[in-house]
Design a protein around this motif. Structure first.
Motif, PDB file in Angstrom:
ATOM      1  N   HIS A   1      12.535  55.731   0.355  1.00  0.00           N
ATOM      2  CA  HIS A   1      12.110  55.343  -1.002  1.00  0.00           C
ATOM      3  C   HIS A   1      12.125  53.814  -1.141  1.00  0.00           C
ATOM      4  O   HIS A   1      11.150  53.216  -1.601  1.00  0.00           O
ATOM      5  CB  HIS A   1      13.046  56.011  -2.019  1.00  0.00           C
ATOM      6  N   GLU A   2      13.214  53.195  -0.725  1.00  0.00           N
ATOM      7  CA  GLU A   2      13.316  51.733  -0.873  1.00  0.00           C
ATOM      8  C   GLU A   2      12.359  51.005   0.075  1.00  0.00           C
ATOM      9  O   GLU A   2      11.824  49.946  -0.260  1.00  0.00           O
ATOM     10  CB  GLU A   2      14.763  51.261  -0.643  1.00  0.00           C
TER      11      GLU A   2
ATOM     12  N   HIS B   1       9.158  50.741  -1.627  1.00  0.00           N
ATOM     13  CA  HIS B   1       9.154  49.640  -2.611  1.00  0.00           C
ATOM     14  C   HIS B   1       8.893  48.300  -1.909  1.00  0.00           C
ATOM     15  O   HIS B   1       8.157  47.455  -2.422  1.00  0.00           O
ATOM     16  CB  HIS B   1      10.495  49.570  -3.342  1.00  0.00           C
TER      17      HIS B   1
ATOM     18  N   GLU C   1       7.660  54.351  -9.472  1.00  0.00           N
ATOM     19  CA  GLU C   1       8.671  55.199  -8.839  1.00  0.00           C
ATOM     20  C   GLU C   1       8.099  56.504  -8.279  1.00  0.00           C
ATOM     21  O   GLU C   1       8.655  57.064  -7.339  1.00  0.00           O
ATOM     22  CB  GLU C   1       9.795  55.534  -9.841  1.00  0.00           C
TER      23      GLU C   1
ATOM     24  N   TYR D   1      11.035  59.653 -12.605  1.00  0.00           N
ATOM     25  CA  TYR D   1      11.042  59.782 -11.141  1.00  0.00           C
ATOM     26  C   TYR D   1      10.382  61.110 -10.741  1.00  0.00           C
ATOM     27  O   TYR D   1       9.475  61.141  -9.908  1.00  0.00           O
ATOM     28  CB  TYR D   1      12.477  59.761 -10.591  1.00  0.00           C
TER      29      TYR D   1
HETATM   30 ZN   LIG Z   1      12.722  53.220  -6.824  1.00  0.00          ZN
END
Ligand SMILES: [Zn+2]
Length: 264
Positions: free
Chosen positions: A126-127, A130, A154, A205
């Motif tokens: 997930h990161e 980003h 997100e 989310y």
């Molecule tokens: Zn996030």
């Protein structure tokens, strides 16, 4: 003097690898920690990169720092400047894991909102997404103060980090939308249970992931097209519910004896 302190803080916040004693280089990653680095993290990173590769934002030359900063002074500075909430953050090419982890069991012990267990591979992937959002579109468009709507910001990392689960043969987006609606109806506030470890996340989310999934898998849009699309969140959500209802009707309209025949 104040200027020196501020520039030192900014340098540390943006380049955290400078302040960690132990480093482990592995493929496109540099893992940084003050504790001894558990080599099981390599399996997590292999699986996280497998997920990130499924993203249109993936860049094979991009290098990540994985900052394991639970119980460090760095974490305190980060909390002080940006708030205590999440178990992890991304900043430039840094994936910052703020909570205790157990790489051998693929778990991060989140303490935000309430104590729970997060899948560490999902968290890292997930990161990483980003990081790739900012890499592709620029830090001026993806930063804590300026970014696309939350569901687009997100929803996409959620969608990519759960790709394995979402590609399973028993998985159904329509059923998942119903699960979301049930959870949303039961939730006393905007926090919703997302997965088995008992973790709750803000509504957008899960909702964002479902909407991105609907737009990409059913409507065959790219993330780039989703970002550029100006249709409102509520219109897309309504459209998604209509689609969900239409698939349910198709399933319900198959005569029962046909289903029984098929099961024989
Ligand atoms: Zn996030």
């Amino acid at each position: 003097m104040l200027l020196i302190i501020i520039s030192a803080l900014v340098t540390i916040i943006l380049f955290p690898q400078l302040v960690f004693a132990n480093k482990l280089k592995y493929k496109n990653f540099k893992v940084c920690s003050n504790d001894k680095i558990n080599h099981d993290i390599k399996i997590i990173l292999d699986n996280a990169i497998d997920l990130a590769q499924r993203s249109e934002l993936y860049d094979p030359n991009y290098k990540y720092n994985i900052i394991l900063c639970h119980n460090t002074f760095y974490n305190k500075i980060d909390d002080g400047l940006l708030g205590i909430d999440p178990p992890a953050r991304s900043r430039l090419n840094n994936v910052i894991i703020k909570v205790r982890i157990d790489p051998a069991n693929n778990v991060a012990f989140a303490t935000f909102h309430k104590e729970c267990e997060v899948n560490l591979t999902y968290l890292v992937a997930h990161e990483m997404i980003h990081c790739l959002q900012a890499n592709k579109y620029g830090i001026m468009k993806f930063n804590p103060f300026r970014h696309p709507e939350f569901w687009k910001l997100e929803g996409y990392p959620e969608y990519i980090s759960r790709k394995t689960q979402l590609s399973g043969k028993d998985y159904s987006l329509a059923n998942e939308i119903e699960r979301y609606i049930n959870l949303q109806n039961k939730a006393p506030d905007t926090w919703i249970l997302t997965e088995e470890g008992g973790c709750e996340s803000p509504d957008y989310y899960y909702r964002g992931r479902l909407m991105v999934e609907y737009l990409m898998n059913i409507k065959h849009m790219s993330y780039d097209q989703i970002l550029k699309d100006s249709v409102s969140e509520s219109s897309i959500f309504k459209e998604m519910i209509k689609w969900k209802d239409s698939t349910k009707k198709v399933n319900d309209s198959i005569p029962r004896n046909t289903v029984e025949q098929a099961l024989k």
